[in-house]
Design an enzyme around this catalytic site. Sequence first.
Site, PDB file in Angstrom:
ATOM      1  N   LYS A   1       0.792  -1.213   0.000  1.00  0.00           N
ATOM      2  CA  LYS A   1       0.000   0.000   0.000  1.00  0.00           C
ATOM      3  C   LYS A   1       0.828   1.268   0.000  1.00  0.00           C
ATOM      4  O   LYS A   1       0.334   2.352  -0.249  1.00  0.00           O
ATOM      5  CB  LYS A   1      -0.938  -0.027   1.197  1.00  0.00           C
ATOM      6  CG  LYS A   1      -1.892  -1.175   1.065  1.00  0.00           C
ATOM      7  CD  LYS A   1      -2.647  -1.418   2.331  1.00  0.00           C
ATOM      8  CE  LYS A   1      -3.549  -2.609   2.177  1.00  0.00           C
ATOM      9  NZ  LYS A   1      -2.804  -3.887   2.225  1.00  0.00           N
TER      10      LYS A   1
ATOM     11  N   TYR B   1       0.462  -8.549   8.161  1.00  0.00           N
ATOM     12  CA  TYR B   1      -0.607  -9.002   9.042  1.00  0.00           C
ATOM     13  C   TYR B   1      -1.748  -9.642   8.236  1.00  0.00           C
ATOM     14  O   TYR B   1      -2.243 -10.708   8.576  1.00  0.00           O
ATOM     15  CB  TYR B   1      -1.161  -7.848   9.898  1.00  0.00           C
ATOM     16  CG  TYR B   1      -2.286  -8.374  10.724  1.00  0.00           C
ATOM     17  CD1 TYR B   1      -1.999  -9.221  11.815  1.00  0.00           C
ATOM     18  CD2 TYR B   1      -3.606  -8.169  10.367  1.00  0.00           C
ATOM     19  CE1 TYR B   1      -3.019  -9.806  12.513  1.00  0.00           C
ATOM     20  CE2 TYR B   1      -4.622  -8.752  11.064  1.00  0.00           C
ATOM     21  CZ  TYR B   1      -4.334  -9.567  12.148  1.00  0.00           C
ATOM     22  OH  TYR B   1      -5.339 -10.163  12.834  1.00  0.00           O
ATOM     23  N   GLU B   2      -2.093  -9.015   7.140  1.00  0.00           N
ATOM     24  CA  GLU B   2      -3.150  -9.558   6.291  1.00  0.00           C
ATOM     25  C   GLU B   2      -2.782 -10.966   5.817  1.00  0.00           C
ATOM     26  O   GLU B   2      -3.570 -11.892   5.815  1.00  0.00           O
ATOM     27  CB  GLU B   2      -3.367  -8.680   5.053  1.00  0.00           C
ATOM     28  CG  GLU B   2      -3.920  -7.317   5.389  1.00  0.00           C
ATOM     29  CD  GLU B   2      -3.866  -6.397   4.176  1.00  0.00           C
ATOM     30  OE1 GLU B   2      -3.930  -5.195   4.377  1.00  0.00           O
ATOM     31  OE2 GLU B   2      -3.753  -6.905   3.042  1.00  0.00           O
ATOM     32  N   LEU B   3      -1.533 -11.031   5.404  1.00  0.00           N
ATOM     33  CA  LEU B   3      -1.043 -12.305   4.883  1.00  0.00           C
ATOM     34  C   LEU B   3      -1.142 -13.388   5.947  1.00  0.00           C
ATOM     35  O   LEU B   3      -1.656 -14.479   5.703  1.00  0.00           O
ATOM     36  CB  LEU B   3       0.408 -12.119   4.441  1.00  0.00           C
ATOM     37  CG  LEU B   3       1.100 -13.338   3.901  1.00  0.00           C
ATOM     38  CD1 LEU B   3       0.370 -13.816   2.669  1.00  0.00           C
ATOM     39  CD2 LEU B   3       2.540 -13.008   3.565  1.00  0.00           C
TER      40      LEU B   3
END
Length: 544
Positions: free
Chosen positions: A381, A452-454
Amino acid sequence: MHCRQLLLTLLVLMFISTSETCTLRKRISAVEGEPFYLKYCSSSSEHENEPTTIKWYKSSGSQGRIELNSNSSPRITLHDYVLEFWPVELDDSGFYFFQMGNDTYNWTLNVIRRTKHSCFAEEQLFSKIVEVKKTLQITCNNSYYEKLTNGTSLYKNCEKIENNKKSFLQKNAEFQDQGYYTCMFFLYHNGKLFIVTKTVNVTIVGDHSYIIPVLLGPQLNHIRVELGKDVQLNCSALLNEKDVLYWNVWKKNGKDPNVHEEEERRIKTSEGKWQASKILRIDNINEKNLNFSYNCTVAGKEGIDTRSFILLKKEDLVDIPGHIFTRGMIIAVLILVVVVCLVIVGIIYRVDLALFYRHFTRRDETLTDGKTYDAFVSYLKECRPENGEEHTFAVETLPRVLEKHFGYKLCIFERDVVPGGAVVDEIHSLIKKSRRLIIVLSKSYMSNEVRYELESGLHEALVERKMKIILIEFTPVGDFTFLPQSLTLLKSHRVLKWKADKSLSYNSRFWKNLLYLMPAKTVRPCRDELEVLPCFPGPDLQSS
Ligand SMILES: *[C@@H]1O[C@H](CO)[C@@H](O)[C@H](O)[C@H]1NC(C)=O
Ligand SMILES: *[C@@H]1O[C@H](CO)[C@@H](O)[C@H](O)[C@H]1NC(C)=O
Ligand SMILES: *[C@@H]1O[C@H](CO)[C@@H](O)[C@H](O)[C@H]1NC(C)=O
Ligand SMILES: *[C@@H]1O[C@H](CO)[C@@H](O)[C@H](O)[C@H]1NC(C)=O
Ligand SMILES: *[C@@H]1O[C@H](CO)[C@@H](O)[C@H](O)[C@H]1NC(C)=O
Ligand SMILES: *[C@@H]1O[C@H](CO)[C@@H](O)[C@H](O)[C@H]1NC(C)=O
Ligand SMILES: *[C@@H]1O[C@H](CO)[C@@H](O)[C@H](O)[C@H]1NC(C)=O
Ligand SMILES: *[C@@H]1O[C@H](CO)[C@@H](O)[C@H](O)[C@H]1NC(C)=O
């Protein structure tokens, strides 16, 4: 005539006498270690009144006559007409004399050594011949010792016959009943156990009726042969013992030298008849052997039977099976090739096939799982210049194709969630509501937030098995070592490579593969003309 009558009378007399258990035979044999007795056959009427003295003598070898009495040997007992041995031993062999008044009688006793590994002595056998299918009966009777007997057993070939409590056998004779049947009588005498054996050599013979001899097989046999090869003609017959089996191989001018009749082989059938076979061998077949009728004949008292064998050249017929064979092979190979091609095409176009199948069956996996989004998109991002393309891909290209064209509902954090608030919790709950996690990979992917998403997605995918992960390799990534170990567990075909120039068309392989990895869905709500309207309900996302 007279002589024969006398013989008959004698035989009858002998039978009666033996049945009275006195010892009429002059030469007798006994088995070492068994109880034994000699009994004089008195014509009882003679000496009924006058008391007479009875004397027993023995002589053996050079020794003269010795009178026997109860003290001669502890194994001997004498009473009335009987001399008993408990038991008889090898040195009891010799001549025995009985004397009563002016009557005398003598016997020659031969004591046989006991056979080590057998329950009977071969020299001491009775024989019995029984016709097959007639009654075979073995009764263990021993009238002389009957009162002393306390147990009898029947053995066949020295093995106890099971299920035979009465030591009595009666059945219809079969050939396998042939053998040695031994009766064992167990006697107690003066507190000691003795065994007396009686063995019958049973021979089973075929019945004396005749069958009509027959040859087996068809009347006329055509045999395909190749010139120069050998052939064996097998003639076999069912016949009586005395019937004959032969080949007629003689021609007007003699026998062909390459024709040989082999030895006859015979085996006995279970009915007591014979099966015979005789081979006619023809070596190195030539033209003269063709078209000649080789006849096999069986002949006996009851009839005659013939079979003919004619050799024919093989060539006439060999081509047709050859053709069939070749054709069959070609068809089999063709089928194999087609199958292999189908499999290869199936592997290459498996994605298209799967998509077609989905479309055809209108399958929809999204209706019942209670999730809101079809995929959560995770990408780098940070807005550094080199990541501009990635951002465009994730926020523009992906939604344009997946949402507007194919009707999926994506969750793109940056686009769909207002910044601020508990980001981590929010991400976690959004991932939980998504069916797929799309990760757009590039070298610089691993920033904290996307990590974290991963990891949250990996947890869902690997631990809870609720979600599948789709990796999109946006810029070529040499190796994936910077990714968490668990990602390498994902199958490699889940990694899609984005090629900016080739992947733009909706029909390109990239989008097809992506569709294949996305859940099956039938809704197709967004038409191109509606493109301006937002396909995803923004407020709904906010509230969740
Ligand atoms: C036995 O023989 C003697 C003579 O040797 C004779 O006197 C006697 O009568 C005979 N006894 C019998 C029972 O035959
Ligand atoms: C035994 O008896 C027979 C007559 O039955 C006689 O001929 C023979 O000599 C006798 N044998 C001996 C050894 O006495
Ligand atoms: C038993 O009987 C058969 C047929 O009669 C004969 O061949 C065989 O030799 C006999 N066995 C003995 C041990 O005598
Ligand atoms: C054997 O004994 C039984 C009775 O004990 C009798 O009925 C049968 O006839 C006897 N058999 C022979 C062969 O002696
Ligand atoms: C044989 O004799 C023994 C002792 O003499 C006795 O215990 C046993 O019961 C007898 N068996 C039979 C079958 O008579
Ligand atoms: C001949 O045929 C008979 C009966 O079919 C068979 O038992 C026998 O073994 C054959 N002989 C040979 C040598 O094949
Ligand atoms: C055998 O007989 C057939 C007819 O039965 C005939 O056509 C053929 O020529 C004959 N072959 C020989 C070698 O004699
Ligand atoms: C064999 O039998 C057939 C008929 O059964 C006959 O025509 C032929 O001459 C016979 N062959 C010989 C060699 O006996």
